[in-house]
Design an enzyme around this catalytic site. Structure first.
Site, short mmCIF file in Angstrom:
data_model
loop_
_atom_site.label_atom_id
_atom_site.label_comp_id
_atom_site.label_asym_id
_atom_site.label_seq_id
_atom_site.Cartn_x
_atom_site.Cartn_y
_atom_site.Cartn_z
N CYS A 121 12.33 -25.61 -110.21
CA CYS A 121 12.55 -25.74 -108.76
C CYS A 121 13.35 -24.54 -108.28
CB CYS A 121 13.31 -27.05 -108.50
SG CYS A 121 13.69 -27.33 -106.76
N HIS A 163 6.86 -33.68 -106.45
CA HIS A 163 8.09 -32.87 -106.52
C HIS A 163 8.53 -32.45 -105.11
CE1 HIS A 163 10.64 -29.56 -108.40
NE2 HIS A 163 10.62 -29.25 -107.12
N GLU A 164 7.58 -31.91 -104.33
CA GLU A 164 7.95 -31.39 -103.00
C GLU A 164 8.38 -32.53 -102.07
OE1 GLU A 164 8.59 -28.42 -102.73
OE2 GLU A 164 7.56 -27.79 -104.55
N HIS A 167 11.89 -33.85 -102.28
CA HIS A 167 12.92 -33.08 -101.56
C HIS A 167 13.20 -33.70 -100.19
CE1 HIS A 167 13.77 -29.66 -104.13
NE2 HIS A 167 12.48 -29.40 -104.32
NI NI Z 1 11.81 -28.07 -105.79
#
Ligand code: NI
Length: 196
Positions: A121, A163-164, A167
């Protein structure tokens, strides 16, 4: 739309506004811990400008995806792509994915299956670790014209989206790891590879 308002004010001070490489927030910054706010109007000029800057920032940093909170803008917006090369390297299920801007995304896992994979990341520079993710999912959201995007994804594509979008809920990949002993500085990879 507090985040965009702040962004717009910052950009409004000059008449010339070329694209810019934005500073990436690193693990520990509060903007990465808080849930982000929905984007009220994906067609707004300040949103388009934010995305242009995020694209340039992602390209400069060599990332596969970037979420708005990573550039200190607490809005529910992510960008990502999967190149054919990367897809082939990661797994056989995942296909090339064109550059995608996804506003106010929603994720729905397809089945319970999870698979392990190595993630890194831009907000944790130099680190990587093994993270379990849903193997397949359906995701939806809006593009910058306000059109609805709906796709099903598997493998690496599904991993990138999870993953995105994490966030946007203030979650970084170490919080998804089940074996923290695999958290590794990438410079140490050659010495003792993370067990698959
Ligand atoms: Ni990330």
């Amino acid at each position: 739309m507090r985040g965009a308002a702040v962004l717009y004010r910052a950009r409004d001070q000059g008449h010339i506004s070329p694209m810019a490489i934005l500073k990436i927030a690193r693990m520990g910054h509060p903007v990465l811990r808080r849930p982000a706010q929905p984007v009220e109007d994906p067609t707004a000029p300040e949103v388009r400008r934010l995305v242009a800057d995020m694209l340039e920032t992602m390209e400069d940093a060599g990332g596969t995806g970037l979420a708005a909170p990573q550039v200190h803008v607490p809005l529910r917006l992510v960008i990502f792509f999967v190149s054919g090369d990367r897809s082939a390297r990661e797994d056989e299920e995942s296909l090339e994915v064109p550059l995608t801007v996804l506003v106010n995304p929603k994720l729905e896992p397809l089945g319970e299956d999870k698979v392990d994979g190595i993630e890194a990341c831009l907000s944790l520079p130099g680190l990587a670790g093994r993270v379990p993710r849903f193997r397949a999912l359906r995701y939806s959201g809006l593009d910058l014209e306000g059109n609805r995007i709906e796709r099903e994804a598997e493998g690496f594509h599904a991993r990138v989206v999870q993953h995105e979008c994490d966030h946007l809920d203030g979650i970084l990949y170490p919080q998804r790891m089940t074996d923290l002993s695999t958290l590794t500085f990438t410079t140490e990879f050659g010495k003792d590879p993370i067990p698959e």
